[in-house]
Design an enzyme around this catalytic site. Structure first.
Site, mmCIF file in Angstrom:
data_model
loop_
_atom_site.group_PDB
_atom_site.id
_atom_site.type_symbol
_atom_site.label_atom_id
_atom_site.label_comp_id
_atom_site.label_asym_id
_atom_site.label_seq_id
_atom_site.Cartn_x
_atom_site.Cartn_y
_atom_site.Cartn_z
ATOM 1 N N ASP A 49 -1.275 -3.811 8.187
ATOM 2 C CA ASP A 49 -0.711 -3.659 6.851
ATOM 3 C C ASP A 49 -0.124 -5.016 6.465
ATOM 4 O O ASP A 49 0.047 -5.903 7.311
ATOM 5 C CB ASP A 49 0.377 -2.570 6.887
ATOM 6 C CG ASP A 49 1.090 -2.404 5.569
ATOM 7 O OD1 ASP A 49 0.409 -2.349 4.535
ATOM 8 O OD2 ASP A 49 2.335 -2.355 5.585
ATOM 9 N N ASP A 51 2.716 -5.654 3.495
ATOM 10 C CA ASP A 51 4.130 -5.634 3.118
ATOM 11 C C ASP A 51 4.996 -5.061 4.230
ATOM 12 O O ASP A 51 4.802 -3.922 4.678
ATOM 13 C CB ASP A 51 4.328 -4.809 1.844
ATOM 14 C CG ASP A 51 3.629 -5.424 0.644
ATOM 15 O OD1 ASP A 51 3.155 -6.560 0.739
ATOM 16 O OD2 ASP A 51 3.567 -4.738 -0.407
ATOM 17 N N SER A 109 -4.067 -2.392 3.182
ATOM 18 C CA SER A 109 -2.814 -2.432 2.428
ATOM 19 C C SER A 109 -2.950 -1.653 1.127
ATOM 20 O O SER A 109 -3.981 -1.718 0.464
ATOM 21 C CB SER A 109 -2.429 -3.881 2.115
ATOM 22 O OG SER A 109 -1.354 -3.941 1.194
#
Length: 236
Positions: A49, A51, A109
Site C-alpha cells: 500500500d 499512504d 493503493s
C-alpha cells in the site's frame, strides 16, 4: 473512510544531508537479514500500500502539487511541505528488488490521485542504485524488469489483487501484502497473506514479521508463540 492521521513531515532542506547520512546507517540492518540466508522460501511477490505504509502521509490530502525534488529522497510541494518515504523503506526496496533477493514488487493503493502518486514515485530515488548511470527511481522497482506494476485507484483491494495476479501470473498464496488498514484483510479471503503495519510503516521489523507470517501460512515454519500478528499492531 475517515482520514484523521497527521502528516509526518520529511526533514527540512538544511537537515536533509545529515538526516540521510544517519538514516543510511540506522535504517539498514547491521547484518544481512536472517530470512535472506536461511534457505527457506520467500514470497514471489510483495505488494505494498502507499499512504501510511510506504510513506507517512495521505497523497490526496497532504500534498498540494506541483511537487519538486529537493534531494533524491525529499520532495517539496506548492506550500513548501516536505515529503519522503518512511525511513527504512528506500533501503528495503533496494534490497527486495536486488538480484540477491529477487522478489517482485507491486503497489495496491486506493488513493484517488494515482497520477500524483506516480509522480511522487518517479521523483524519489533509491540510495546507491543506478540505471545507465542515473539514480534508480522508486517507481522502477515496481514497473521495470519483473515488477508487478501499480494499481492505484479507488476500488476494493480484491480488485487490485485480481489485476495484479492476472498481470504477473503469481498465485495469491505466493503474495505478501503490507497495509495499514484493517478492512483490507479482505484479501486474505483469496489466499493472500496480509501484514498490518504499525506507526513506522514499512520497516525492517515489519518486513521480517511479514515474511515469518507468510512462511507460517505456507507451513514451512511453525507458528510463533502468540502468532506473528497479522491482525495486530494496527492503529485503528
Amino acid at each position: 473512510m475517515a482520514k484523521a492521521k497527521k502528516l509526518s513531515k520529511a526533514p527540512t532542506t538544511s537537515d536533509t544531508a545529515s538526516t540521510n547520512s544517519a538514516a543510511s546507517s540506522s535504517s539498514a540492518p547491521t547484518n544481512i537479514p536472517s530470512w535472506l540466508t536461511d534457505s527457506l522460501p520467500l514470497p514471489t511477490l510483495i505488494v505494498l500500500d502507499l499512504d501510511y505504509t510506504l510513506w507517512p502521509f495521505y497523497s490526496d490530502i497532504h500534498i498540494s502539487p506541483p511537487i519538486r525534488a529537493l534531494s533524491p529522497s525529499v520532495l517539496s510541494d506548492r506550500n513548501g511541505e516536505h515529503f519522503s518515504l518512511f525511513p527504512d523503506a528506500p533501503v528495503i526496496l533496494r534490497l527486495l528488488s536486488s538480484p540477491q533477493c529477487n522478489i517482485r514488487l507491486a503497489v495496491a493503493s486506493k488513493s484517488p490521485v494515482g497520477d500524483l502518486c506516480r509522480e511522487v514515485l518517479k521523483s524519489l530515488r533509491l540510495p546507491e542504485t543506478e540505471i545507465k548511470g542515473q539514480p534508480k527511481r522508486v517507481i522502477d522497482v515496481f514497473t521495470t524488469g519483473g515488477g508487478g506494476g501499480l494499481e492505484i485507484y479507488e476500488s476494493s483491494k480484491l480488485r487490485h489483487f485480481e489485476v495484479i495476479a492476472k498481470r504477473t501470473g503469481v498465485r495469491y498464496e505466493d503474495m505478501l501484502f503490507f497495509d495499514d488498514e484493517r478492512p483490507n484483510f479482505e484479501v486474505e479471503s483469496v489466499g493472500v497473506t496480509m501484514k498490518l503495519v504499525g506507526r513506522q510503516g514499512l520497516s525492517w521489523e515489519e518486513l521480517e514479521r511479514g515474511i515469518q507470517l507468510w512462511r507460517e501460512r505456507k507451513g514451512v515454519v511453525p507458528a510463533a508463540a502468540g502468532g506473528s500478528g497479522s491482525h495486530t499492531g494496527g492503529r485503528r
